[in-house]
Design a protein around this motif. Structure first.
Motif, PDB file in Angstrom:
ATOM      1  N   CYS A   1       2.514   2.441  -3.376  1.00 35.99           N
ATOM      2  CA  CYS A   1       1.341   3.028  -4.326  1.00 35.99           C
ATOM      3  C   CYS A   1       1.045   4.497  -3.844  1.00 35.99           C
ATOM      4  CB  CYS A   1      -0.183   2.262  -3.937  1.00 35.99           C
ATOM      5  SG  CYS A   1      -1.375   2.933  -4.867  1.00 35.99           S
ATOM      6  N   GLU A   2       1.132   4.750  -2.776  1.00 32.92           N
ATOM      7  CA  GLU A   2       1.175   6.021  -2.024  1.00 32.92           C
ATOM      8  C   GLU A   2       2.314   6.930  -2.534  1.00 32.92           C
ATOM      9  OE1 GLU A   2      -0.346   9.506   0.305  1.00 32.92           O
ATOM     10  OE2 GLU A   2      -1.331   7.761  -1.058  1.00 32.92           O
ATOM     11  N   LEU A   3       3.565   6.307  -2.339  1.00 35.38           N
ATOM     12  CA  LEU A   3       4.941   7.105  -2.542  1.00 35.38           C
ATOM     13  C   LEU A   3       4.707   7.364  -4.110  1.00 35.38           C
ATOM     14  CD1 LEU A   3       7.402   7.904  -1.246  1.00 35.38           C
ATOM     15  CD2 LEU A   3       8.235   5.427  -1.842  1.00 35.38           C
ATOM     16  N   ASP A   4       4.197   6.546  -4.980  1.00 41.40           N
ATOM     17  CA  ASP A   4       4.575   6.496  -6.635  1.00 41.40           C
ATOM     18  C   ASP A   4       3.497   8.133  -6.776  1.00 41.40           C
ATOM     19  OD1 ASP A   4       4.643   6.424  -9.343  1.00 41.40           O
ATOM     20  OD2 ASP A   4       2.518   5.694  -9.537  1.00 41.40           O
ATOM     21  N   ILE A   5       2.443   8.128  -6.046  1.00 43.61           N
ATOM     22  CA  ILE A   5       1.658   9.403  -6.103  1.00 43.61           C
ATOM     23  C   ILE A   5       2.173  10.642  -5.803  1.00 43.61           C
ATOM     24  CG2 ILE A   5      -0.353  10.434  -5.314  1.00 43.61           C
ATOM     25  CD1 ILE A   5      -1.662   7.570  -5.204  1.00 43.61           C
ATOM     26  N   MET A   6       3.142  10.458  -4.618  1.00 44.14           N
ATOM     27  CA  MET A   6       3.554  11.448  -4.088  1.00 44.14           C
ATOM     28  C   MET A   6       4.981  11.873  -4.795  1.00 44.14           C
ATOM     29  SD  MET A   6       2.171  12.914  -1.543  1.00 44.14           S
ATOM     30  CE  MET A   6       0.534  12.347  -2.195  1.00 44.14           C
ATOM     31  N   ASN A   7       5.822  10.921  -5.458  1.00 43.52           N
ATOM     32  CA  ASN A   7       6.666  11.123  -6.388  1.00 43.52           C
ATOM     33  C   ASN A   7       6.441  12.057  -7.601  1.00 43.52           C
ATOM     34  OD1 ASN A   7       8.593   9.972  -4.590  1.00 43.52           O
ATOM     35  ND2 ASN A   7       8.630   7.901  -6.052  1.00 43.52           N
ATOM     36  N   ARG A   8       5.195  11.773  -8.077  1.00 41.98           N
ATOM     37  CA  ARG A   8       4.823  12.547  -9.330  1.00 41.98           C
ATOM     38  C   ARG A   8       4.199  13.651  -9.004  1.00 41.98           C
ATOM     39  NH1 ARG A   8       4.905   8.729 -13.525  1.00 41.98           N
ATOM     40  NH2 ARG A   8       5.246   6.643 -13.124  1.00 41.98           N
ATOM     41  N   LYS A   9       3.692  13.858  -7.649  1.00 36.84           N
ATOM     42  CA  LYS A   9       3.100  15.335  -7.462  1.00 36.84           C
ATOM     43  C   LYS A   9       4.501  16.238  -7.150  1.00 36.84           C
ATOM     44  CE  LYS A   9       0.545  17.596  -3.708  1.00 36.84           C
ATOM     45  NZ  LYS A   9      -0.476  17.388  -2.595  1.00 36.84           N
ATOM     46  N   TYR A  10       5.336  15.623  -6.519  1.00 31.64           N
ATOM     47  CA  TYR A  10       6.484  16.692  -6.001  1.00 31.64           C
ATOM     48  C   TYR A  10       7.756  16.551  -7.040  1.00 31.64           C
ATOM     49  CZ  TYR A  10       3.928  17.685  -2.020  1.00 31.64           C
ATOM     50  OH  TYR A  10       3.041  18.299  -0.961  1.00 31.64           O
ATOM     51  N   PHE A  11       7.917  15.613  -7.789  1.00 33.17           N
ATOM     52  CA  PHE A  11       8.825  15.567  -9.005  1.00 33.17           C
ATOM     53  C   PHE A  11       8.679  15.151 -10.281  1.00 33.17           C
ATOM     54  CE2 PHE A  11      10.477  13.339  -4.954  1.00 33.17           C
ATOM     55  CZ  PHE A  11      11.462  14.300  -4.209  1.00 33.17           C
ATOM     56  N   ARG A  12       9.435  15.696 -11.273  1.00 34.28           N
ATOM     57  CA  ARG A  12       9.075  15.271 -12.610  1.00 34.28           C
ATOM     58  C   ARG A  12       9.749  13.887 -12.752  1.00 34.28           C
ATOM     59  NH1 ARG A  12      10.878  20.647 -15.821  1.00 34.28           N
ATOM     60  NH2 ARG A  12       9.738  22.172 -14.623  1.00 34.28           N
ATOM     61  N   ILE A  13       8.718  12.949 -13.003  1.00 32.24           N
ATOM     62  CA  ILE A  13       9.128  11.431 -13.139  1.00 32.24           C
ATOM     63  C   ILE A  13       8.738  11.787 -14.699  1.00 32.24           C
ATOM     64  CG2 ILE A  13       8.403   9.057 -13.211  1.00 32.24           C
ATOM     65  CD1 ILE A  13       9.560  10.439 -10.694  1.00 32.24           C
ATOM     66  N   PRO A  14       9.900  11.286 -15.652  1.00 35.26           N
ATOM     67  CA  PRO A  14       9.877  11.244 -17.316  1.00 35.26           C
ATOM     68  C   PRO A  14       8.739  10.303 -17.756  1.00 35.26           C
ATOM     69  CG  PRO A  14      12.025  10.824 -16.473  1.00 35.26           C
ATOM     70  CD  PRO A  14      11.174  10.795 -14.910  1.00 35.26           C
ATOM     71  N   GLU A  15       8.231  10.913 -18.863  1.00 36.65           N
ATOM     72  CA  GLU A  15       6.950  10.271 -19.335  1.00 36.65           C
ATOM     73  C   GLU A  15       7.628   8.861 -19.725  1.00 36.65           C
ATOM     74  OE1 GLU A  15       3.726  11.038 -23.227  1.00 36.65           O
ATOM     75  OE2 GLU A  15       5.264  12.624 -22.562  1.00 36.65           O
ATOM     76  N   GLY A  16       6.806   7.845 -19.748  1.00 36.96           N
ATOM     77  CA  GLY A  16       7.115   6.468 -20.083  1.00 36.96           C
ATOM     78  C   GLY A  16       8.060   5.610 -19.265  1.00 36.96           C
ATOM     79  N   PHE A  17       7.983   6.206 -17.839  1.00 36.13           N
ATOM     80  CA  PHE A  17       8.502   5.567 -16.614  1.00 36.13           C
ATOM     81  C   PHE A  17       7.668   5.025 -15.787  1.00 36.13           C
ATOM     82  CE2 PHE A  17      12.391   7.091 -18.595  1.00 36.13           C
ATOM     83  CZ  PHE A  17      13.352   6.190 -18.166  1.00 36.13           C
ATOM     84  N   GLY A  18       7.578   3.823 -15.144  1.00 34.08           N
ATOM     85  CA  GLY A  18       6.547   3.383 -14.318  1.00 34.08           C
ATOM     86  C   GLY A  18       7.125   2.469 -13.390  1.00 34.08           C
ATOM     87  N   SER A  19       6.279   2.163 -11.926  1.00 34.11           N
ATOM     88  CA  SER A  19       6.669   1.389 -11.329  1.00 34.11           C
ATOM     89  C   SER A  19       6.041   0.073 -11.318  1.00 34.11           C
ATOM     90  CB  SER A  19       6.677   1.799  -9.774  1.00 34.11           C
ATOM     91  OG  SER A  19       5.402   2.378  -9.498  1.00 34.11           O
ATOM     92  N   TYR A  20       4.780  -0.030 -12.014  1.00 33.35           N
ATOM     93  CA  TYR A  20       4.065  -1.178 -11.863  1.00 33.35           C
ATOM     94  C   TYR A  20       4.230  -1.862 -13.292  1.00 33.35           C
ATOM     95  CZ  TYR A  20       0.992   1.605  -8.790  1.00 33.35           C
ATOM     96  OH  TYR A  20       0.661   2.411  -7.832  1.00 33.35           O
ATOM     97  N   PHE A  21       3.994  -3.361 -12.950  1.00 33.98           N
ATOM     98  CA  PHE A  21       4.282  -4.270 -14.053  1.00 33.98           C
ATOM     99  C   PHE A  21       2.918  -4.945 -14.579  1.00 33.98           C
ATOM    100  CE2 PHE A  21       7.965  -4.063 -11.318  1.00 33.98           C
ATOM    101  CZ  PHE A  21       9.136  -3.702 -12.199  1.00 33.98           C
ATOM    102  N   ASN A  22       3.182  -5.824 -15.612  1.00 34.94           N
ATOM    103  CA  ASN A  22       1.919  -6.385 -16.266  1.00 34.94           C
ATOM    104  C   ASN A  22       0.785  -5.696 -16.457  1.00 34.94           C
ATOM    105  OD1 ASN A  22       2.862  -9.454 -16.310  1.00 34.94           O
ATOM    106  ND2 ASN A  22       3.424  -9.041 -14.120  1.00 34.94           N
ATOM    107  N   GLN A  23       0.717  -4.764 -17.150  1.00 37.42           N
ATOM    108  CA  GLN A  23      -0.112  -3.592 -17.533  1.00 37.42           C
ATOM    109  C   GLN A  23      -0.844  -3.409 -16.482  1.00 37.42           C
ATOM    110  OE1 GLN A  23       0.106  -7.157 -19.651  1.00 37.42           O
ATOM    111  NE2 GLN A  23       1.598  -5.778 -20.583  1.00 37.42           N
ATOM    112  N   LEU A  24      -0.401  -3.159 -15.271  1.00 37.52           N
ATOM    113  CA  LEU A  24      -1.243  -2.633 -14.351  1.00 37.52           C
ATOM    114  C   LEU A  24      -1.001  -0.931 -14.095  1.00 37.52           C
ATOM    115  CD1 LEU A  24      -0.329  -5.239 -11.331  1.00 37.52           C
ATOM    116  CD2 LEU A  24      -2.634  -4.852 -12.459  1.00 37.52           C
TER     117      LEU A  24
ATOM    118  N   ALA B   1       0.787  -1.327  -0.006  1.00 46.47           N
ATOM    119  CA  ALA B   1      -0.077  -0.143   0.057  1.00 46.47           C
ATOM    120  C   ALA B   1       1.081   1.235   0.046  1.00 46.47           C
ATOM    121  CB  ALA B   1      -0.762   0.054   1.176  1.00 46.47           C
ATOM    122  N   PHE B   2       1.962   1.352   0.863  1.00 50.40           N
ATOM    123  CA  PHE B   2       2.938   2.571   0.912  1.00 50.40           C
ATOM    124  C   PHE B   2       3.469   2.779  -0.510  1.00 50.40           C
ATOM    125  CE2 PHE B   2       6.964   4.074   1.713  1.00 50.40           C
ATOM    126  CZ  PHE B   2       6.729   5.624   2.280  1.00 50.40           C
TER     127      PHE B   2
END
Length: 391
Positions: free
Chosen positions: A124-147, A121-122
């Motif tokens: 998931c929340e951390l990804d949201i916070m990273n994207r809110k406060y930092f510029r995560i480049p387009e085309g980069f993600g932390s989830y796998f298997n089309q999630l 669960a954490f």
């Protein structure tokens, strides 16, 4: 490790923004910071991701083999065997150090396996916070298997709750409000609607278990188990049921898998990504290069009991040899360029195993010390926990 992305991230970093980021994350614990969150996630290229995926595939293939099932039968200490075991774990964590090979290429090396939950669960929340406060480049993600964020939560919820009413499912822990991972419990409650319950608050009536909520007694149908037995022994808590009883409940994460997929499994894993490992009681002669090995107790958590600097005398004084393994040391590569030197990285690949093992997310741990963990990184910056983003 992608130079242009790292350079851009570092140049845009500000302490003020990081402070805001940290403050919003720890709102879940009223501002109390229970562990260090690194100033940066890690961005890795397709080649290293491919190597990680291949290693995960090799390991999960072995974990579904008859050979593994046979060898794992001896992994659970008799005093901790819990009845009604499922045929596979629900949760699986595979930890890799990032190293460099002789050709100066980055590659993963297996450090640890756990048939036990992690910070689903954490992260998931951390990804949201990273994207809110930092510029995560387009085309980069932390989830796998089309999630994505939503489907990941749905999949996690199905794994934990199944078809039960969330009120009848609990997250079971030892004094959950005192655990360093409590932020994950609180976010789990928010996302899934299940309460963290201390093991001492569970009530047994016949084969059924209950907990109290606002003075009402509620039957427990399913337990999301976060209890670690060695902690339970150390704390000497009194509680009202025995894990070894025949109970009328389901386990979301059967306790036996904590032992079955663990350091006990490491000597069985082979491949270019797997350091050499041996059961201590099966060794006739110690390796000539003992300085290149670490000693690990089979049944411990969070790195406790690991001996890094070894010699023959230390090994000769181990009496319960069947409870230890020798594992070849892994040299972490300086990976993340920071304002005060490079950080080492360890990547946890996080799986859910409902019908088959499915890779869903990951977790990053960084260090500048001799080992991962708080004790080896006191006073250091750009270390701690975060996420790996894959291209």
């Amino acid at each position: 490790m992608i130079p242009e992305i790292r350079q851009k991230f570092n140049s845009e970093f500000s302490e003020e923004n990081y402070y805001k980021y940290i403050r919003e994350i720890w709102k879940w614990t009223n501002g109390n910071e229970d562990f260090r969150i690194c100033e940066t996630p890690l961005f890795i290229d397709r080649l290293l991701t491919k190597k990680l995926l291949e290693a995960v595939e090799s390991i999960t293939t072995y974990l579904q083999s008859e050979k593994f099932y046979t060898k794992s039968r001896s992994a659970v200490p008799q005093d901790f065997y819990v009845p009604n075991e499922e045929s596979h774990p629900l949760f699986l964590q595979i930890d890799f150090a990032i190293t460099k090979n002789k050709d100066d290429e980055y590659e993963p090396k297996l450090i640890e396996l756990q048939g036990f939950p992690s910070l689903y669960a954490f992260q998931c929340e951390l990804d949201i916070m990273n994207r809110k406060y930092f510029r995560i480049p387009e085309g980069f993600g932390s989830y796998f298997n089309q999630l994505d964020n939503n489907t990941y939560i749905d999949y996690f919820k199905h794994a934990v709750i199944k078809n039960h009413n969330p009120e009848n499912v609990i997250l079971l822990e030892i004094e959950p409000d005192k655990q360093k991972t409590r932020i994950d419990f609180y976010i789990t409650e928010h996302l899934l609607g299940i309460k963290p319950v201390c093991i001492t608050e569970v009530i047994k009536k016949g084969k059924k278990l209950f907990y109290r909520s606002e003075s009402k007694l509620i039957e427990i149908d399913r337990i999301y188990n976060r209890v670690i037995f060695d902690e339970l022994i150390k704390k000497k808590l009194h509680f009202n049921f025995d894990f070894r009883n025949e109970l009328d409940i389901e386990w979301a994460g059967h306790p036996n898998w904590f032992f079955k997929i663990s350091k006990h499994t490491l000597p069985q894993i082979t491949g270019s990504f797997a350091p050499k490992a041996f059961y201590l009681d099966e060794i006739d002669h110690y390796p000539n290069d003992l300085e290149n090995y670490v000693l690990k107790p089979l049944y411990s958590f969070a790195g406790s009991g690991v001996i890094v600097d070894l010699n023959k005398e230390i090994l000769d004084h181990i009496s319960d040899r069947k409870n230890y393994i020798l594992q070849e040391k892994v040299e972490y590569a300086p990976l993340i360029k920071t304002p005060d030197g490079y950080s080492f990285a360890e990547i946890r690949m996080m799986l859910l195993w409902i019908d088959k093992p499915v890779l869903v997310n990951n977790l990053l741990r960084t260090s500048k010390g001799k080992m991962m963990g708080v004790d080896f990184n006191k006073g250091k910056t750009w270390v701690g926990s975060n996420i790996v983003y894959h291209q």
